[in-house]
Design a protein around this motif. Structure first.
Motif, PDB file in Angstrom:
ATOM      1  N   PRO A 527       3.935   2.857  12.247  1.00 27.04           N
ATOM      2  CA  PRO A 527       3.607   3.921  11.304  1.00 27.04           C
ATOM      3  C   PRO A 527       2.409   3.530  10.446  1.00 27.04           C
ATOM      4  CG  PRO A 527       5.583   2.760  10.607  1.00 27.04           C
ATOM      5  CD  PRO A 527       5.151   2.131  11.879  1.00 27.04           C
ATOM      6  N   GLY A 605       0.636  12.979   9.593  1.00 24.45           N
ATOM      7  CA  GLY A 605       1.707  12.803   8.620  1.00 24.45           C
ATOM      8  C   GLY A 605       3.013  12.363   9.255  1.00 24.45           C
ATOM      9  N   PHE A 606       3.192  12.678  10.539  1.00 26.06           N
ATOM     10  CA  PHE A 606       4.413  12.277  11.249  1.00 26.06           C
ATOM     11  C   PHE A 606       4.407  10.796  11.599  1.00 26.06           C
ATOM     12  CE2 PHE A 606       4.634  16.848  12.467  1.00 26.06           C
ATOM     13  CZ  PHE A 606       5.931  17.084  12.085  1.00 26.06           C
ATOM     14  N   VAL A 607       3.246  10.164  11.593  1.00 25.68           N
ATOM     15  CA  VAL A 607       3.176   8.768  12.040  1.00 25.68           C
ATOM     16  C   VAL A 607       2.732   7.840  10.919  1.00 25.68           C
ATOM     17  CG1 VAL A 607       2.855   9.250  14.475  1.00 25.68           C
ATOM     18  CG2 VAL A 607       0.868   9.136  12.995  1.00 25.68           C
ATOM     19  N   GLY A 608       3.039   8.225   9.696  1.00 24.35           N
ATOM     20  CA  GLY A 608       2.822   7.303   8.600  1.00 24.35           C
ATOM     21  C   GLY A 608       1.425   7.293   8.034  1.00 24.35           C
ATOM     22  N   TYR A 614       1.012  14.452   5.390  1.00 25.93           N
ATOM     23  CA  TYR A 614       2.398  14.179   5.029  1.00 25.93           C
ATOM     24  C   TYR A 614       2.902  15.217   4.029  1.00 25.93           C
ATOM     25  CZ  TYR A 614       6.575  11.968   3.340  1.00 25.93           C
ATOM     26  OH  TYR A 614       7.879  11.739   3.008  1.00 25.93           O
ATOM     27  N   ILE A 617       3.917  18.383   5.713  1.00 25.32           N
ATOM     28  CA  ILE A 617       5.189  18.258   6.420  1.00 25.32           C
ATOM     29  C   ILE A 617       6.357  18.207   5.442  1.00 25.32           C
ATOM     30  CG2 ILE A 617       6.542  16.749   7.901  1.00 25.32           C
ATOM     31  CD1 ILE A 617       3.856  15.844   9.095  1.00 25.32           C
ATOM     32  N   VAL A 618       6.215  17.393   4.396  1.00 27.38           N
ATOM     33  CA  VAL A 618       7.326  17.236   3.466  1.00 27.38           C
ATOM     34  C   VAL A 618       7.564  18.551   2.728  1.00 27.38           C
ATOM     35  CG1 VAL A 618       6.226  16.439   1.336  1.00 27.38           C
ATOM     36  CG2 VAL A 618       8.380  15.459   2.024  1.00 27.38           C
ATOM     37  N   SER A 621       9.973  20.765   4.641  1.00 28.54           N
ATOM     38  CA  SER A 621      11.403  20.485   4.735  1.00 28.54           C
ATOM     39  C   SER A 621      12.085  20.329   3.384  1.00 28.54           C
ATOM     40  CB  SER A 621      11.661  19.265   5.625  1.00 28.54           C
ATOM     41  OG  SER A 621      10.772  18.242   5.330  1.00 28.54           O
ATOM     42  N   LYS A 622      11.338  20.003   2.324  1.00 32.01           N
ATOM     43  CA  LYS A 622      11.999  19.889   1.020  1.00 32.01           C
ATOM     44  C   LYS A 622      11.598  21.074   0.130  1.00 32.01           C
ATOM     45  CE  LYS A 622      12.891  14.974   0.510  1.00 32.01           C
ATOM     46  NZ  LYS A 622      12.255  13.694   0.231  1.00 32.01           N
TER      47      LYS A 622
ATOM     48  N   TYR B 195       8.779   0.969   3.475  1.00 35.02           N
ATOM     49  CA  TYR B 195       8.736   2.086   4.435  1.00 35.02           C
ATOM     50  C   TYR B 195       9.788   3.122   4.071  1.00 35.02           C
ATOM     51  CZ  TYR B 195       5.339  -0.391   7.203  1.00 35.02           C
ATOM     52  OH  TYR B 195       4.191  -1.001   7.608  1.00 35.02           O
ATOM     53  N   GLY B 197      11.814   6.933   3.985  1.00 35.44           N
ATOM     54  CA  GLY B 197      12.474   7.774   4.981  1.00 35.44           C
ATOM     55  C   GLY B 197      11.648   8.986   5.379  1.00 35.44           C
ATOM     56  N   PRO B 198      12.082   9.664   6.452  1.00 34.77           N
ATOM     57  CA  PRO B 198      11.381  10.843   6.964  1.00 34.77           C
ATOM     58  C   PRO B 198      11.325  11.974   5.932  1.00 34.77           C
ATOM     59  CG  PRO B 198      13.033  10.067   8.508  1.00 34.77           C
ATOM     60  CD  PRO B 198      13.250   9.310   7.251  1.00 34.77           C
ATOM     61  N   PRO B 199      10.425  12.934   6.122  1.00 33.22           N
ATOM     62  CA  PRO B 199      10.144  13.961   5.127  1.00 33.22           C
ATOM     63  C   PRO B 199      11.372  14.723   4.616  1.00 33.22           C
ATOM     64  CG  PRO B 199       8.597  14.135   6.945  1.00 33.22           C
ATOM     65  CD  PRO B 199       9.568  13.059   7.305  1.00 33.22           C
ATOM     66  N   TYR B 201      14.501  13.886   4.478  1.00 29.98           N
ATOM     67  CA  TYR B 201      15.629  13.116   3.961  1.00 29.98           C
ATOM     68  C   TYR B 201      15.498  12.906   2.452  1.00 29.98           C
ATOM     69  CZ  TYR B 201      16.394  11.864   8.904  1.00 29.98           C
ATOM     70  OH  TYR B 201      16.598  11.898  10.256  1.00 29.98           O
ATOM     71  N   THR B 203      14.874  10.969  -0.577  1.00 31.06           N
ATOM     72  CA  THR B 203      14.179   9.699  -0.796  1.00 31.06           C
ATOM     73  C   THR B 203      13.775   9.585  -2.260  1.00 31.06           C
ATOM     74  OG1 THR B 203      12.123  10.798  -0.189  1.00 31.06           O
ATOM     75  CG2 THR B 203      13.177   9.509   1.524  1.00 31.06           C
ATOM     76  N   ASN B 220       4.952   6.413   3.587  1.00 34.56           N
ATOM     77  CA  ASN B 220       5.772   7.482   4.135  1.00 34.56           C
ATOM     78  C   ASN B 220       5.706   7.457   5.658  1.00 34.56           C
ATOM     79  OD1 ASN B 220       6.861   8.814   1.799  1.00 34.56           O
ATOM     80  ND2 ASN B 220       4.744   9.327   1.309  1.00 34.56           N
ATOM     81  N   THR B 221       6.826   7.094   6.286  1.00 36.29           N
ATOM     82  CA  THR B 221       6.790   6.903   7.735  1.00 36.29           C
ATOM     83  C   THR B 221       6.670   8.211   8.486  1.00 36.29           C
ATOM     84  OG1 THR B 221       9.166   6.749   7.540  1.00 36.29           O
ATOM     85  CG2 THR B 221       7.959   4.715   7.911  1.00 36.29           C
ATOM     86  N   GLY B 222       7.186   9.292   7.943  1.00 42.11           N
ATOM     87  CA  GLY B 222       6.971  10.573   8.599  1.00 42.11           C
ATOM     88  C   GLY B 222       8.000  10.939   9.645  1.00 42.11           C
ATOM     89  N   SER B 223       8.703   9.974  10.218  1.00 38.68           N
ATOM     90  CA  SER B 223       9.718  10.331  11.201  1.00 38.68           C
ATOM     91  C   SER B 223      10.712   9.189  11.346  1.00 38.68           C
ATOM     92  CB  SER B 223       9.077  10.623  12.565  1.00 38.68           C
ATOM     93  OG  SER B 223       8.372   9.482  13.002  1.00 38.68           O
TER      94      SER B 223
END
Lengths: 665, 353
Positions: A527, A605-608, A614, A617-618, A621-622, B195, B197-199, B201, B203, B220-223
């Motif tokens: 990541p 954003g999915f890979v750190g 990011y 993406i966040v 979902s939040k 590191y 948690g994913p988006p 979750y 955190t 932020n690891t992202g997944s």
């Protein structure tokens, strides 16, 4: 015309003076940034809102609260949603989704396959029909039949709606300068708008599901359709039009009898591009509930099932090739029909009757015979292919991990961290000023002005630091993309053999959804921001290779011959003749590279990779961070406009839809 | 299967010659649709055992109460294996025992799914970690809580086991700064890499670092894939790694991780967490649309009754990860735990034997 040597000289001096200035500025910037390191960087923790993101968050809550009550929703948005859902679901009910309690949709797989083959045959020729059948059978054998048809249904539905809006608008924009001027800002913006950015706002209004996915796809493909259609009408030769006008045609007659028939070829090409764009988007739209091949692809990322993701990715590529060849063949066919002899026409008519009867037989069989209705399990080799692909990827990641980790750390320490240090860890005003001055030097006064305004806007909405983290990655990825693009592009432009060898790779690279290679990239690089850069390179390189190759091929043969007879070596010809002469293509390539890289930062954003991607993406979902997600999307758009303004200046002409999306050309 | 005799064939024949082109073809397709479907008709009778079974019994024994019609329902599928295990077991019982029609839709957790539930495209979340994030949707009357699912979630910060073996005091959060240097990577700007948690979750890493004055930087690891990758490598190569993880997660059965202990928790809503203390134990919640909860369908009863342990979930999840299809793994567990399943079915009139 000046001789190539003269032109080159002038270009070099012009560029040379500019380069000295740029290098000087960067040095000054670097010194200042180092001295003022860590001051006024405006960095902000993920969970913290700014006034602007708080506002957006409250707005999302209001919108959600109003969805069932507000008249805007009851009389406008909700009917649109229901209508589109109904339209797409009716297509799916025919080919992909069985009615409740049923085993198969309206037709079993054999019937669907036959109908598609017949349609392709009717609009082009037997050979293309056979090829398309084979490609679809490939999807079937991979065990992706239902997913493939869902994707096909979504794509065709979205294309039909896009054409219904895009074709008339395109024709209108082709006829009227005023309409074109009114549409242009929207079209320009649509081209630099990263696709993932408008998923969240659309889902907010039209909810997660088929409708949002379809509308998002339309937003992506309609501008391409308008652009090419308008271009088709505009680029018609004037003489036939004048003749028709002189003979007293009305405007309507002129349009329907002369302009449209003459522009038909280009318009069908536009349909081709619209279709491929829609397909690529439908896969991404799985993120907001689109059914189809995108689902296993996205799931593969989350549960790390590389194999399944790759199998679904292959099916996407097969489907893309099929749609591309079918629509391209339709273009060719419009010309062929004119040349046909009476005998050939009769043969074709008989062929169509036979094929039609066979199709009816296939439909009936697919409704009454189990093997023709449901794909027999022993045909499905998807699992085996997936397992093999998974094993290969695992082998690569375990055995190459050593080298890739080293490369990753080397690049991160020597290049990425310093660049990010200058952009993100310096005072924001220093960065704003320096980027704007550079923009003015490279792109002219307007670009400088745009940069000042939009960068300040990013500061005001409060996402400055994240934007700069993203910018560092975008710049680095673009440099790599340009190096790869120029090297491969020159090779492909100079040799048809290389070009032919590269073509399937480029096709696949442009159609393969980025999610497919996220998991292997993650396994190789962990990541990190570098992982995101690698994804950007994979995604953007094909288009740059294409544009550069096209430019190199377009260099007049006499210029190359002249240089050869003057005793130039091969390297000299490339660096002194072919590259300078295709400067416009190079600049266009840089522009496209930048825009494409920017389009995948969200995926980073999915890979750190952190940064804006990011946050987008966040935010999805939040709920408590929804405002930040939307603001991050806006920041990406603003950054995109700035970069586009700067990079566009060299290759003056606006990129057309064709440049953006051109597998198979 | 053979060709069914078509009594209505004559009525359906149309004069559409293929030469008429696509409209003709469309007509034929529509006409065929009107004919009723061979394969589909067969499916209708075969696929609904629940509808058939009571009918068969009424002829022989005393009339049993017939099952109320279960209906069509959607279960949201979140992407972690544990969730898949829970959701698949519920889906299998609903389909095979209650005769419900169940659609499983893959969706991102939290907001995305709540929206989908409000839109009516899915009805059930079988495992939600959100701790009240859904309140806005509850207030609007779209969704309601359907009880706890029996699993208890525990989030925390972990290091690979070898680090705890080598330095036992690392498991105490007070000593984290002492080891920060070991966790520095090119990504972490001279601080230890934390590191996250994913988006979707829960955190609070940024808060924990700030409140405890830790010399770490959140990445932020992202997944979840990234975290699993990280810990797999760290365990195998004995490299340092500090990252977010949670139970129940069967990954913990494969790679041994060691939990960093922060002071005991004092919060339930992440927004109110001070950051000084650890993540709380979270009893995981089931959510359902009010439409389902008020429908009186036996599926609503099943969803409300469903409850199992972390060990149960891990068992099914492990079977799925080792290559069994979710449906097979779920059925295997159902067959081995009929009493538990019958407990869930109490009040529906159905049972497994």
């Amino acid at each position: 015309m000046t001789s190539p040597a003269d032109g080159r000289q002038r270009w070099l001096t012009l560029l040379g003076r500019r380069w000295v200035l740029i290098v000087l500025l960067v040095v000054v910037w670097w010194v200042l940034a180092t001295l003022l390191r860590g001051i006024h960087t405006l960095s902000l923790s993920t969970a913290t809102d700014t006034w602007f993101t708080a506002l957006l968050r409250e707005l999302t809550a209001v919108i959600r609260g109003n969805r069932t009550e507000s008249p805007v929703f009851i009389y406008l948005f909700n009917p649109i949603r229901v209508g589109i859902e109904g339209f797409i679901d009716s297509i799916r009910a025919v080919i992909s989704v069985p009615a409740p309690g049923n085993l198969i949709p309206l037709m079993g797989w054999l019937g669907t396959l036959a109908v598609i083959a017949l349609i392709v045959y009717a609009t082009s020729n037997l050979r293309t029909a056979a090829l398309c059948t084979a490609l679809l059978l490939g999807c079937l054998v991979l065990g992706m039949w239902t997913y493939t048809l869902d994707t096909l249904a979504m794509t065709l539905g979205a294309v039909a709606l896009s054409l219904a809006i895009g074709l008339p608008l395109g024709v209108w924009a082709g006829l009227s300068d005023r309409v074109m001027a009114a549409l242009r800002p929207g079209l320009d913006l649509a081209q630099i708008l990263p696709t993932l950015v408008y998923l969240a706002p659309l889902a907010l209004v039209f909810l997660i599901g088929v409708a949002s996915a379809t509308i998002a796809t339309m937003v992506y493909s309609i501008p391409i359709c308008i652009r090419i259609t308008a271009h088709a009408i505009r680029s018609l030769r004037a003489s036939p039009l004048e003749a028709a006008t002189a003979m007293g045609s009305t405007r309507w007659q002129l349009l329907t009898k002369v302009q449209l028939p003459m522009a038909r070829r280009t318009i069908i090409l536009g349909i081709n591009q619209t279709t491929l764009a829609a397909l690529s988007f439908v896969v991404i739209a799985a993120l907001i509930g689109a059914p189809g091949l995108g689902k296993p692809v996205v799931e593969a990322l989350i549960i790390r099932d590389v194999g399944d993701g790759i199998v679904a990715g292959i099916a996407v590529v097969l489907l893309a090739i099929m749609l591309d060849r079918a629509t391209t063949a339709a273009v060719v066919h419009t010309d062929e029909v004119l040349d046909m002899t009476e005998h050939q026409r009769r043969l074709r008519r008989i062929g169509l009757v036979v094929a039609g009867l066979a199709t009816i037989a296939a439909i009936i069989a697919s409704r009454y015979l189990m093997w023709a209705a449901v794909v027999p399990e022993r045909l499905d080799i998807g699992e085996q292919v997936g397992r093999i692909a998974g094993t290969v990827v695992t082998w690569i990641t375990t055995n190459l991990g050593f080298a890739t980790t080293g490369l990753n750390e080397f690049i991160t320490v020597t290049v990425l961290n310093p660049v990010e240090g200058i952009l993100a860890n310096a005072p924001w005003y220093l960065t704003v000023i320096m980027i704007s001055v550079l923009a003015a030097i490279i792109g002219g006064r307007t670009a400088g002005l745009v940069a000042v305004c939009l960068l300040t806007a990013i500061v005001v909405i409060g996402l400055w630091n994240d934007t700069m983290i993203t910018l560092a990655q975008v710049l680095l990825a673009t440099v790599v993309v340009m190096v790869v693009g120029v090297v491969l592009g020159v090779l492909a432009g100079r040799s048809t053999r290389v070009e032919r060898a590269l073509k399937p790779l480029l096709d696949a690279g442009q159609t393969l959804p980025a999610f497919v290679y996220l998991v292997p990239v993650l396994a190789l690089f962990g990541p990190t921001r570098f992982a995101s850069i690698v994804c950007g390179v994979f995604y953007a390189a094909p288009v740059v290779v294409r544009v550069v190759a096209d430019g190199v091929r377009g260099v007049p043969a006499e210029m190359v011959e002249a240089a050869t007879s003057a005793g130039s070596t091969r390297t000299q010809i490339i660096t002194k003749v072919q590259l300078p002469a295709s400067r416009r293509s190079l600049m266009l390539g840089a522009n496209q590279g930048l825009i494409f890289v920017l389009a995948v930062v969200v995926i980073g954003g999915f890979v750190g990779a952190g940064g804006l991607g990011y946050l987008v993406i966040v935010g999805q979902s939040k709920p408590e961070l929804a405002g930040k997600g939307l603001a991050a999307g806006l920041a990406i758009v603003l950054l995109g406009i700035v970069l586009d303004r700067i990079a566009q200046s060299g290759g003056r002409s606006r990129p057309t839809g064709q440049d953006r999306w051109a597998p198979g050309h | 299967m053979d060709i069914h005799p078509l009594s209505t064939r004559g009525a359906c024949r149309r004069n559409a010659r293929p030469l008429a082109g696509l409209p003709g073809l469309a007509l034929i397709v529509l006409a065929l649709a009107a004919c009723g479907g061979g394969v589909n008709e067969a499916a209708d009778t075969a696929a609904s055992p629940a509808a058939e079974a009571p009918a068969a019994e009424t002829e022989t024994a005393a009339p049993e109460p017939t099952l109320p019609d279960c209906g069509d329902w959607g279960i949201a599928m979140h992407a972690w294996v544990g969730y898949t295990a829970s959701a698949q077991v519920v889906a299998e019982v609903a389909k095979n025992v209650l005769g419900c029609t169940i659609t499983q839709t893959t969706l991102d957790e939290a907001g995305t799914t709540y929206d989908a539930m409000e839109a009516g495209s899915v009805d059930v979340i079988i495992e939600d970690w959100g701790g009240g994030r859904w309140q806005e949707w509850v207030d609007r009357g779209a969704i309601g809580e359907a009880g706890l699912n029996g699993n208890v979630g525990l989030i925390g910060m972990y290091v690979p086991q070898w680090m705890c073996d080598a330095n036992p005091d690392i498991a105490d959060s007070a000593n984290l700064n002492k080891y920060a240097e070991q966790f520095i990577t090119p990504e972490s700007g001279g601080k230890g890499a934390w590191y996250e948690g994913p988006p979707g979750y829960t955190t609070i890493g940024e808060k924990m670092i700030a409140a405890n004055k830790l010399n770490y930087k959140v990445i932020n690891t992202g997944s979840e894939a990234a975290l699993i990758d990280l810990f797999t490598k760290a365990a195998k190569n004995e490299t340092p790694a500090l990252g977010y993880f949670y139970e129940p997660q069967n990954f913990l059965a494969k790679v041994q991780l060691c939990r960093i202990n922060f002071p005991a928790n004092d919060w339930t809503d992440a927004a109110e967490a001070s950051g000084l203390t650890d993540y709380p134990e979270t009893p995981l919640v089931k959510l359902a649309t009010t439409t389902l909860l008020e429908s009186g369908s036996p599926f609503a009863t099943l969803v409300q009754n469903f409850s199992w342990t972390n060990a149960d979930q891990n068992q099914v999840a492990l079977d799925i990860e080792s290559g069994m299809s979710p449906a097979e793994a779920a059925q295997k567990w159902i067959d081995a735990n009929k009493d538990t399943v019958n407990g869930w079915l109490a009040g529906t009139g159905a049972s497994v034997e």
